[in-house]
Design a protein around this motif. Structure first.
Motif, PDB file in Angstrom:
ATOM      1  N   TYR A  65       5.806  -4.220  -8.616  1.00 25.91           N
ATOM      2  CA  TYR A  65       5.183  -3.362  -7.597  1.00 25.91           C
ATOM      3  C   TYR A  65       5.882  -3.556  -6.246  1.00 25.91           C
ATOM      4  O   TYR A  65       6.234  -2.590  -5.565  1.00 25.91           O
ATOM      5  CB  TYR A  65       3.702  -3.707  -7.520  1.00 25.91           C
ATOM      6  CG  TYR A  65       2.911  -3.097  -6.382  1.00 25.91           C
ATOM      7  CD1 TYR A  65       2.574  -1.751  -6.379  1.00 25.91           C
ATOM      8  CD2 TYR A  65       2.463  -3.890  -5.324  1.00 25.91           C
ATOM      9  CE1 TYR A  65       1.811  -1.213  -5.350  1.00 25.91           C
ATOM     10  CE2 TYR A  65       1.699  -3.361  -4.295  1.00 25.91           C
ATOM     11  CZ  TYR A  65       1.380  -2.024  -4.311  1.00 25.91           C
ATOM     12  OH  TYR A  65       0.619  -1.495  -3.291  1.00 25.91           O
ATOM     13  N   VAL A  82       7.584  -0.869  -3.585  1.00 31.90           N
ATOM     14  CA  VAL A  82       7.363  -1.000  -2.134  1.00 31.90           C
ATOM     15  C   VAL A  82       8.666  -1.272  -1.374  1.00 31.90           C
ATOM     16  O   VAL A  82       9.018  -0.521  -0.446  1.00 31.90           O
ATOM     17  CB  VAL A  82       6.317  -2.116  -1.838  1.00 31.90           C
ATOM     18  CG1 VAL A  82       6.164  -2.326  -0.341  1.00 31.90           C
ATOM     19  CG2 VAL A  82       4.974  -1.761  -2.488  1.00 31.90           C
ATOM     20  N   PHE A 133       1.616  -5.121   2.416  1.00 36.04           N
ATOM     21  CA  PHE A 133       1.258  -4.697   1.047  1.00 36.04           C
ATOM     22  C   PHE A 133       0.697  -5.866   0.232  1.00 36.04           C
ATOM     23  O   PHE A 133      -0.153  -5.675  -0.632  1.00 36.04           O
ATOM     24  CB  PHE A 133       2.455  -4.059   0.331  1.00 36.04           C
ATOM     25  CG  PHE A 133       2.577  -2.587   0.603  1.00 36.04           C
ATOM     26  CD1 PHE A 133       3.113  -2.127   1.797  1.00 36.04           C
ATOM     27  CD2 PHE A 133       2.114  -1.648  -0.318  1.00 36.04           C
ATOM     28  CE1 PHE A 133       3.202  -0.766   2.069  1.00 36.04           C
ATOM     29  CE2 PHE A 133       2.193  -0.286  -0.062  1.00 36.04           C
ATOM     30  CZ  PHE A 133       2.740   0.157   1.134  1.00 36.04           C
ATOM     31  N   ARG A 164      -3.574  -2.976  -3.740  1.00 38.91           N
ATOM     32  CA  ARG A 164      -3.988  -1.577  -3.898  1.00 38.91           C
ATOM     33  C   ARG A 164      -5.202  -1.413  -4.807  1.00 38.91           C
ATOM     34  O   ARG A 164      -5.993  -0.486  -4.637  1.00 38.91           O
ATOM     35  CB  ARG A 164      -2.799  -0.762  -4.425  1.00 38.91           C
ATOM     36  CG  ARG A 164      -3.008   0.757  -4.394  1.00 38.91           C
ATOM     37  CD  ARG A 164      -1.697   1.444  -4.610  1.00 38.91           C
ATOM     38  NE  ARG A 164      -1.768   2.896  -4.601  1.00 38.91           N
ATOM     39  CZ  ARG A 164      -1.769   3.657  -5.693  1.00 38.91           C
ATOM     40  NH1 ARG A 164      -1.696   3.103  -6.890  1.00 38.91           N
ATOM     41  NH2 ARG A 164      -1.824   4.969  -5.582  1.00 38.91           N
ATOM     42  N   ASP A 223       3.375   3.682  -9.526  1.00 39.17           N
ATOM     43  CA  ASP A 223       3.715   4.534  -8.386  1.00 39.17           C
ATOM     44  C   ASP A 223       3.196   5.956  -8.571  1.00 39.17           C
ATOM     45  O   ASP A 223       3.957   6.916  -8.650  1.00 39.17           O
ATOM     46  CB  ASP A 223       5.230   4.531  -8.156  1.00 39.17           C
ATOM     47  CG  ASP A 223       5.557   5.012  -6.744  1.00 39.17           C
ATOM     48  OD1 ASP A 223       4.650   4.957  -5.888  1.00 39.17           O
ATOM     49  OD2 ASP A 223       6.705   5.416  -6.500  1.00 39.17           O
ATOM     50  N   PRO A 272       2.000   4.501  -3.776  1.00 41.28           N
ATOM     51  CA  PRO A 272       2.360   3.370  -2.904  1.00 41.28           C
ATOM     52  C   PRO A 272       3.739   3.528  -2.264  1.00 41.28           C
ATOM     53  O   PRO A 272       3.932   3.122  -1.112  1.00 41.28           O
ATOM     54  CB  PRO A 272       2.311   2.150  -3.841  1.00 41.28           C
ATOM     55  CG  PRO A 272       2.171   2.678  -5.226  1.00 41.28           C
ATOM     56  CD  PRO A 272       1.645   4.070  -5.141  1.00 41.28           C
ATOM     57  N   PHE A 296      -6.592   2.703   2.066  1.00 39.93           N
ATOM     58  CA  PHE A 296      -5.416   1.888   1.730  1.00 39.93           C
ATOM     59  C   PHE A 296      -4.348   1.940   2.836  1.00 39.93           C
ATOM     60  O   PHE A 296      -3.934   0.903   3.371  1.00 39.93           O
ATOM     61  CB  PHE A 296      -4.850   2.356   0.387  1.00 39.93           C
ATOM     62  CG  PHE A 296      -3.602   1.624  -0.037  1.00 39.93           C
ATOM     63  CD1 PHE A 296      -3.579   0.237  -0.105  1.00 39.93           C
ATOM     64  CD2 PHE A 296      -2.455   2.321  -0.390  1.00 39.93           C
ATOM     65  CE1 PHE A 296      -2.428  -0.441  -0.503  1.00 39.93           C
ATOM     66  CE2 PHE A 296      -1.309   1.656  -0.795  1.00 39.93           C
ATOM     67  CZ  PHE A 296      -1.289   0.280  -0.847  1.00 39.93           C
ATOM     68  N   GLN A 297      -3.926   3.148   3.195  1.00 39.18           N
ATOM     69  CA  GLN A 297      -2.933   3.276   4.269  1.00 39.18           C
ATOM     70  C   GLN A 297      -3.459   2.631   5.556  1.00 39.18           C
ATOM     71  O   GLN A 297      -2.711   1.978   6.293  1.00 39.18           O
ATOM     72  CB  GLN A 297      -2.615   4.766   4.495  1.00 39.18           C
ATOM     73  CG  GLN A 297      -1.785   5.064   5.713  1.00 39.18           C
ATOM     74  CD  GLN A 297      -0.287   4.866   5.509  1.00 39.18           C
ATOM     75  OE1 GLN A 297       0.374   5.662   4.860  1.00 39.18           O
ATOM     76  NE2 GLN A 297       0.237   3.785   6.081  1.00 39.18           N
TER      77      GLN A 297
END
Ligand code: SAH
Length: 200
Positions: A7, A12, A26, A31, A46, A60, A87-88
């Motif tokens: 991830y 990322v 992150f 997430r 993703d 992501p 999340f953001q």
């Protein structure tokens, strides 16, 4: 649930030019905490995923890329339009001094606020409103990010941006990087992306 290595390494890091501050954000915001029980095992792929009310949590790689474009410093006051899952917002709050976030769907705003409070964030303020008009009370902002797409640049967001500030927003299906200068604005094209529509 542990954050898998792929991830960070494959999704990322490549999307944010290996920016170490973004990568640690992150790691601080797993997430899966923003995703429904039933879809937990898809958390670190993703893909965009449904969060209810016809909305989605963004991919992501897109969150990493837009965060990179926004180039958030520790001193920045940031406005986010479209809280969604939060999340953001959590990623931004890990990087900035303070984040103001607006969501038009009350249930999503409330759920995101609970999620982020559980994660001990104290530098976020939530509002339920139409983000098309921005959030005048705390303007001007150093950075503004919209996580839903628009046909044109919303005038109010430009007004609420500091001179020297930056707005990152999907216009139709293209991410735009807009810098506010003393004598106007400078617009650059980012990558192509798919977003839910910004409601006017
Ligand atoms: N940043 C979110 C992405 C959510 S998708 C996340 O990380 O999960 C975009 C969100 O924008 C949706 O929740 C949608 O309800 C919201 N939205 C769309 N139009 C809006 C508007 N005019 N004002 C505020 N929020 C809006």
């Amino acid at each position: 649930m542990k954050i898998p290595e792929y991830y960070i390494k494959k999704i990322v890091a490549p999307a944010c030019e290996n920016d170490e501050r973004i990568i640690s954000a992150f790691l601080k915001c797993p997430r899966n905490r923003f995703i429904d029980e039933a879809m937990q095992r898809l958390s670190f792929d993703d893909n965009a995923l449904p969060i209810g009310y016809g909305q989605t949590i963004s991919k992501p790689s897109t969150v990493a890329y837009m965060t990179y474009l926004l180039s958030v410093s520790e001193e920045d006051i940031v406005l986010e339009i479209g809280t969604g899952s939060g999340f953001q917002c959590g990623i931004l709050a890990s990087l900035a001094k303070f984040v103001y976030t607006v969501e038009r769907i009350p249930q999503l705003s409330y759920r995101a606020s609970l999620t982020l409070k559980k994660m001990h964030f104290k530098n976020i303020k939530f509002k339920v409103d139409n983000g098309h008009i921005g959030w005048e009370e705390f303007a001007p902002y150093d950075k503004i990010i919209a996580t839903a797409s628009s046909d044109e640049i919303p005038e109010n967001l430009l007004i609420q941006l500091k001179i020297g500030g930056r707005l990152v927003i999907p216009i139709k299906d293209r991410i735009k990087i807009i810098d506010k200068l003393e004598d106007g604005i400078d617009i650059k094209d980012g990558e192509n992306c798919r977003f839910v529509e910004f409601v006017k």
